[in-house]
Write a protein that holds these residues in place. Structure first.
Motif, PDB file in Angstrom:
ATOM      1  N   PRO A  18       0.781  -1.236   0.000  1.00 35.21           N
ATOM      2  CA  PRO A  18       0.000   0.000   0.000  1.00 35.21           C
ATOM      3  C   PRO A  18       0.816   1.291   0.000  1.00 35.21           C
ATOM      4  CG  PRO A  18       0.014  -0.932   2.180  1.00 35.21           C
ATOM      5  CD  PRO A  18       0.707  -1.918   1.286  1.00 35.21           C
ATOM      6  N   LEU A  19       2.114   1.201  -0.187  1.00 36.64           N
ATOM      7  CA  LEU A  19       2.910   2.422  -0.247  1.00 36.64           C
ATOM      8  C   LEU A  19       2.603   3.150  -1.553  1.00 36.64           C
ATOM      9  CD1 LEU A  19       6.294   1.051   1.130  1.00 36.64           C
ATOM     10  CD2 LEU A  19       4.494   2.263   2.372  1.00 36.64           C
ATOM     11  N   LYS A  20       2.583   4.473  -1.507  1.00 35.74           N
ATOM     12  CA  LYS A  20       2.105   5.264  -2.640  1.00 35.74           C
ATOM     13  C   LYS A  20       2.946   5.085  -3.900  1.00 35.74           C
ATOM     14  CE  LYS A  20       0.241   9.280  -2.093  1.00 35.74           C
ATOM     15  NZ  LYS A  20       0.077  10.709  -1.738  1.00 35.74           N
ATOM     16  N   SER A  44       8.503   4.939  -1.022  1.00 31.14           N
ATOM     17  CA  SER A  44       8.974   3.626  -1.470  1.00 31.14           C
ATOM     18  C   SER A  44       9.293   2.769  -0.243  1.00 31.14           C
ATOM     19  CB  SER A  44      10.235   3.798  -2.305  1.00 31.14           C
ATOM     20  OG  SER A  44      11.278   4.333  -1.490  1.00 31.14           O
ATOM     21  N   THR A  45       9.663   1.547  -0.485  1.00 38.48           N
ATOM     22  CA  THR A  45      10.038   0.661   0.617  1.00 38.48           C
ATOM     23  C   THR A  45      11.215   1.236   1.398  1.00 38.48           C
ATOM     24  OG1 THR A  45       9.207  -1.269  -0.571  1.00 38.48           O
ATOM     25  CG2 THR A  45      10.796  -1.672   1.195  1.00 38.48           C
ATOM     26  N   GLU A  46      12.239   1.688   0.691  1.00 36.16           N
ATOM     27  CA  GLU A  46      13.406   2.251   1.365  1.00 36.16           C
ATOM     28  C   GLU A  46      13.014   3.481   2.185  1.00 36.16           C
ATOM     29  OE1 GLU A  46      17.141   4.512  -0.311  1.00 36.16           O
ATOM     30  OE2 GLU A  46      17.437   2.326  -0.479  1.00 36.16           O
ATOM     31  N   ARG A 114       1.091   1.721   8.875  1.00 38.30           N
ATOM     32  CA  ARG A 114       0.976   2.080   7.463  1.00 38.30           C
ATOM     33  C   ARG A 114       0.208   1.018   6.676  1.00 38.30           C
ATOM     34  NH1 ARG A 114      -0.600   4.089   3.747  1.00 38.30           N
ATOM     35  NH2 ARG A 114       0.498   5.077   2.072  1.00 38.30           N
ATOM     36  N   PHE A 115       0.326  -0.212   7.079  1.00 35.53           N
ATOM     37  CA  PHE A 115      -0.286  -1.297   6.325  1.00 35.53           C
ATOM     38  C   PHE A 115      -1.669  -1.650   6.847  1.00 35.53           C
ATOM     39  CE2 PHE A 115       3.741  -1.377   4.616  1.00 35.53           C
ATOM     40  CZ  PHE A 115       3.867  -2.322   3.622  1.00 35.53           C
ATOM     41  N   VAL A 116      -2.040  -1.079   7.966  1.00 35.31           N
ATOM     42  CA  VAL A 116      -3.331  -1.418   8.567  1.00 35.31           C
ATOM     43  C   VAL A 116      -4.436  -0.731   7.780  1.00 35.31           C
ATOM     44  CG1 VAL A 116      -4.732  -1.266  10.641  1.00 35.31           C
ATOM     45  CG2 VAL A 116      -2.284  -1.727  10.822  1.00 35.31           C
TER      46      VAL A 116
END
Length: 118
Positions: A18-20, A44-46, A114-116
């Motif tokens: 779900p990161l933009k 991003s993931t980083e 963030r993932f909830v």
């Protein structure tokens, strides 16, 4: 083991999360740009793991706990190496150390919220 945590970790690993940044690249209708909600970089993931100011306290705990587990300051590694260690562990570490790293990463994901989804 934490099934939701493992799912979130896998989503980060395969870049379907779900990161933009990833939602934007996959043309999600609810994502008009890849920028982090805190406006401090591309989400991003980083960025999520290492930079986002929204998660400063959980990140400090993550990096401190991983540094204790590996016996050296993880911040001494390159950003790419830190990200890979947090997502996968490292073949140079014993299995129990890698397990600890992944548990700490999953804890960070949960604490970031963030993932909830609601």
């Amino acid at each position: 083991m934490d099934r939701d945590g493992l799912r979130y970790l896998t989503q980060l690993r395969v870049e379907l999360n779900p990161l933009k940044y990833y939602k934007f690249n996959h043309n999600f209708a609810d994502t008009h740009d890849p920028m982090c909600p805190s406006n401090d970089g591309v989400e991003s993931t980083e960025h999520f793991l290492l930079d986002c100011r929204l998660f400063l306290l959980p990140r400090n705990a993550l990096l401190n706990n991983v540094s204790l587990a590996i016996g050296t300051n993880i911040k001494d590694f390159s950003r790419n190496k830190i990200t890979k260690i947090l997502l996968y562990g490292d073949a140079a570490f014993k299995p129990d150390v890698n397990k600890r790293i992944l548990i700490e990463t999953i804890r960070f994901i949960h604490e970031s919220k963030r993932f909830v989804t609601t």
